[in-house]
Scaffold this motif. Structure first.
Motif, mmCIF file in Angstrom:
data_model
loop_
_atom_site.group_PDB
_atom_site.id
_atom_site.type_symbol
_atom_site.label_atom_id
_atom_site.label_comp_id
_atom_site.label_asym_id
_atom_site.label_seq_id
_atom_site.Cartn_x
_atom_site.Cartn_y
_atom_site.Cartn_z
ATOM 1 N N GLN A 144 -13.327 -3.603 3.625
ATOM 2 C CA GLN A 144 -14.868 -3.075 3.182
ATOM 3 C C GLN A 144 -14.625 -2.440 2.308
ATOM 4 O O GLN A 144 -15.609 -2.070 1.332
ATOM 5 N N ASP A 145 -13.414 -1.659 1.990
ATOM 6 C CA ASP A 145 -13.192 -0.895 0.737
ATOM 7 C C ASP A 145 -13.122 -1.672 -0.511
ATOM 8 O O ASP A 145 -13.856 -1.470 -1.386
ATOM 9 N N SER A 146 -12.155 -2.637 -0.584
ATOM 10 C CA SER A 146 -11.958 -3.482 -1.524
ATOM 11 C C SER A 146 -11.242 -4.634 -1.024
ATOM 12 O O SER A 146 -10.243 -4.707 -0.261
ATOM 13 N N PRO A 147 -11.801 -5.922 -1.263
ATOM 14 C CA PRO A 147 -11.499 -6.934 -1.112
ATOM 15 C C PRO A 147 -9.711 -7.556 -1.749
ATOM 16 O O PRO A 147 -9.176 -7.938 -1.185
ATOM 17 N N LEU A 148 -9.775 -6.742 -2.810
ATOM 18 C CA LEU A 148 -8.208 -7.073 -3.234
ATOM 19 C C LEU A 148 -7.167 -6.397 -2.620
ATOM 20 O O LEU A 148 -6.055 -6.525 -2.613
ATOM 21 N N LEU A 149 -7.439 -4.977 -1.697
ATOM 22 C CA LEU A 149 -6.651 -4.467 -0.882
ATOM 23 C C LEU A 149 -6.293 -5.535 -0.034
ATOM 24 O O LEU A 149 -5.156 -5.599 0.831
ATOM 25 N N VAL A 201 -6.070 -8.930 -0.068
ATOM 26 C CA VAL A 201 -4.976 -9.757 -0.665
ATOM 27 C C VAL A 201 -3.838 -9.229 -0.724
ATOM 28 O O VAL A 201 -2.931 -9.838 -0.700
ATOM 29 N N ALA A 202 -3.696 -7.861 -1.230
ATOM 30 C CA ALA A 202 -2.558 -7.153 -1.549
ATOM 31 C C ALA A 202 -1.836 -6.967 -0.255
ATOM 32 O O ALA A 202 -0.580 -7.291 -0.084
ATOM 33 N N SER A 203 -2.404 -6.659 0.680
ATOM 34 C CA SER A 203 -1.797 -6.649 1.984
ATOM 35 C C SER A 203 -1.492 -7.809 2.408
ATOM 36 O O SER A 203 -0.103 -7.836 3.358
ATOM 37 N N LEU A 204 -1.933 -9.029 2.441
ATOM 38 C CA LEU A 204 -1.372 -10.074 2.847
ATOM 39 C C LEU A 204 -0.143 -10.584 1.935
ATOM 40 O O LEU A 204 0.945 -10.942 2.629
ATOM 41 N N PHE A 205 -0.090 -10.370 0.599
ATOM 42 C CA PHE A 205 1.109 -10.475 -0.104
ATOM 43 C C PHE A 205 2.214 -9.612 0.267
ATOM 44 O O PHE A 205 3.486 -9.914 0.367
ATOM 45 N N ILE A 206 1.794 -8.309 0.836
ATOM 46 C CA ILE A 206 3.049 -7.358 1.388
ATOM 47 C C ILE A 206 3.424 -7.937 2.550
ATOM 48 O O ILE A 206 4.890 -7.805 2.774
ATOM 49 N N GLY A 207 2.640 -8.435 3.338
ATOM 50 C CA GLY A 207 3.172 -8.710 4.460
ATOM 51 C C GLY A 207 4.191 -10.088 4.322
ATOM 52 O O GLY A 207 5.057 -10.241 4.902
ATOM 53 N N LEU A 208 3.566 -10.981 3.584
ATOM 54 C CA LEU A 208 4.489 -12.332 3.232
ATOM 55 C C LEU A 208 5.892 -11.778 2.759
ATOM 56 O O LEU A 208 6.722 -12.428 2.887
#
Length: 55
Positions: free
Chosen positions: A29-34, A36-43
């Motif tokens: 809800q804050d930012s869709p880029l966060l 995507v960033a959390s997906l990349f961090i998890g990966l």
């Protein structure tokens, strides 16, 4: 097939990707880029931990 070695590295990668997605849903809800960033961090964490688990 009786000597098949149990390799859990795929489980680690997939599990941390799902954790990243769960954390991303908190921030979506804050930012869709966060998200995507959390997906990349998890990966990235999953790929970093996979060789350690496979030993």
């Amino acid at each position: 097939m009786a000597n098949k070695q149990s390799d859990k590295s795929g489980w680690v990668i997939g599990g941390l990707l799902l954790v990243g997605m769960g954390v991303g849903f908190i921030f979506i809800q804050d930012s869709p880029l966060l998200f995507v960033a959390s997906l990349f961090i998890g990966l990235g964490l999953g790929l970093a931990l996979a060789p350690i688990v496979s030993k």
